[in-house]
Design a protein around this motif. Structure first.
Motif, short mmCIF file in Angstrom:
data_model
loop_
_atom_site.label_atom_id
_atom_site.label_comp_id
_atom_site.label_asym_id
_atom_site.label_seq_id
_atom_site.Cartn_x
_atom_site.Cartn_y
_atom_site.Cartn_z
N GLU A 107 74.18 42.58 -33.70
CA GLU A 107 73.99 42.77 -32.26
C GLU A 107 72.51 42.82 -31.91
O GLU A 107 72.08 42.24 -30.90
CB GLU A 107 74.68 44.05 -31.78
N ILE A 108 71.72 43.49 -32.72
CA ILE A 108 70.27 43.54 -32.48
C ILE A 108 69.66 42.15 -32.62
O ILE A 108 68.82 41.74 -31.80
CB ILE A 108 69.61 44.54 -33.45
N PHE A 109 70.10 41.41 -33.62
CA PHE A 109 69.61 40.05 -33.84
C PHE A 109 70.02 39.13 -32.69
O PHE A 109 69.23 38.28 -32.26
CB PHE A 109 70.15 39.55 -35.18
N GLU A 110 71.25 39.29 -32.20
CA GLU A 110 71.70 38.50 -31.05
C GLU A 110 70.88 38.83 -29.80
O GLU A 110 70.53 37.95 -29.02
CB GLU A 110 73.18 38.76 -30.78
N PHE A 111 70.58 40.11 -29.60
CA PHE A 111 69.75 40.51 -28.47
C PHE A 111 68.38 39.85 -28.55
O PHE A 111 67.86 39.35 -27.54
CB PHE A 111 69.60 42.04 -28.42
N PHE A 112 67.79 39.82 -29.75
CA PHE A 112 66.48 39.19 -29.93
C PHE A 112 66.54 37.70 -29.61
O PHE A 112 65.65 37.17 -28.95
CB PHE A 112 65.99 39.41 -31.36
N SER A 113 67.59 37.02 -30.05
CA SER A 113 67.68 35.58 -29.80
C SER A 113 67.87 35.29 -28.31
O SER A 113 67.27 34.36 -27.78
CB SER A 113 68.79 34.95 -30.63
N VAL A 114 68.67 36.08 -27.65
CA VAL A 114 68.85 35.88 -26.20
C VAL A 114 67.55 36.21 -25.46
O VAL A 114 67.18 35.53 -24.50
CB VAL A 114 70.03 36.74 -25.68
N PHE A 115 66.84 37.24 -25.91
CA PHE A 115 65.55 37.57 -25.31
C PHE A 115 64.58 36.40 -25.43
O PHE A 115 63.87 36.07 -24.48
CB PHE A 115 64.96 38.83 -25.98
N CYS A 116 64.55 35.76 -26.61
CA CYS A 116 63.66 34.61 -26.81
C CYS A 116 64.02 33.47 -25.86
O CYS A 116 63.13 32.83 -25.28
CB CYS A 116 63.74 34.11 -28.25
N LEU A 117 65.30 33.22 -25.68
CA LEU A 117 65.72 32.13 -24.79
C LEU A 117 65.42 32.46 -23.32
O LEU A 117 65.04 31.58 -22.55
CB LEU A 117 67.20 31.82 -25.01
N VAL A 118 65.59 33.72 -22.94
CA VAL A 118 65.25 34.12 -21.57
C VAL A 118 63.74 34.03 -21.36
O VAL A 118 63.28 33.57 -20.31
CB VAL A 118 65.78 35.54 -21.27
#
Length: 135
Positions: free
Chosen positions: A101-112
C-alpha cells in the motif's frame, strides 16, 4: 462440492497471476535503464514530467509484480496442500499488504506529480493546492 470449486478458483487465480508476473517483469526490465538514470541524477531527471512518469510506472509495475508473486506462492501451496507455506504467508500477509500500500501510494504520487508538472498552462484545472488537499 465446495472443495472442488475452491480448487478451480485457485487454479484460475494461479493461471491469471503467472502471466501478470511475466509481463510486469518484462516492463521492469525495459524500464530499468531509465529508472537507474533517474536514481543516479534525481535533481536533473525529476525536473521534467517524464522523469516522474517513469518513476511512477516503474514503482507501480514493481508493486504489481510483488503482489502477484506474493499471491501466486500461497495459492500454489494451498492448491498443493502444503500447510506450512500457507500458514507462513497467512502470518506475513498483513505486513506485505501494508508495504505494498505504501509503495502504491508512492507510485500514484509520482504520476500525480508528473500530471501537475506537465500542466504549466493549467489546462486540466488541477493546481498544487488541489494536490496538497488530496494528499
Amino acid at each position: 462440492m465446495l472443495s472442488k470449486l475452491e480448487k478451480i478458483a485457485h487454479m484460475q487465480a494461479i493461471a491469471i497471476s503467472f502471466p501478470i508476473c511475466i509481463m510486469s517483469l518484462l516492463v521492469i526490465v525495459k524500464c530499468w535503464k531509465s529508472f537507474h538514470a533517474i536514481v543516479k541524477k534525481p535533481k536533473v531527471a525529476l525536473k521534467t514530467s517524464m522523469g516522474w512518469v517513469i518513476l511512477g510506472i516503474f514503482s507501480a509495475v514493481s508493486c504489481i509484480f510483488a503482489h502477484s508473486l506474493l499471491s501466486i506462492i500461497p495459492l500454489s501451496a494451498k492448491f498443493l496442500s502444503i500447510e506450512k507455506v500457507v500458514s507462513f504467508f497467512d502470518n506475513l500477509s498483513v505486513y506485505s499488504r501494508i508495504s505494498l500500500e505504501i509503495f502504491e501510494f508512492f507510485s500514484v504520487f509520482c504520476l500525480v506529480k508528473a500530471l501537475v508538472a506537465s500542466d504549466k498552462n493549467n489546462r486540466i484545472g488541477l493546481s498544487h493546492r488541489d494536490i496538497n488537499f488530496i494528499i
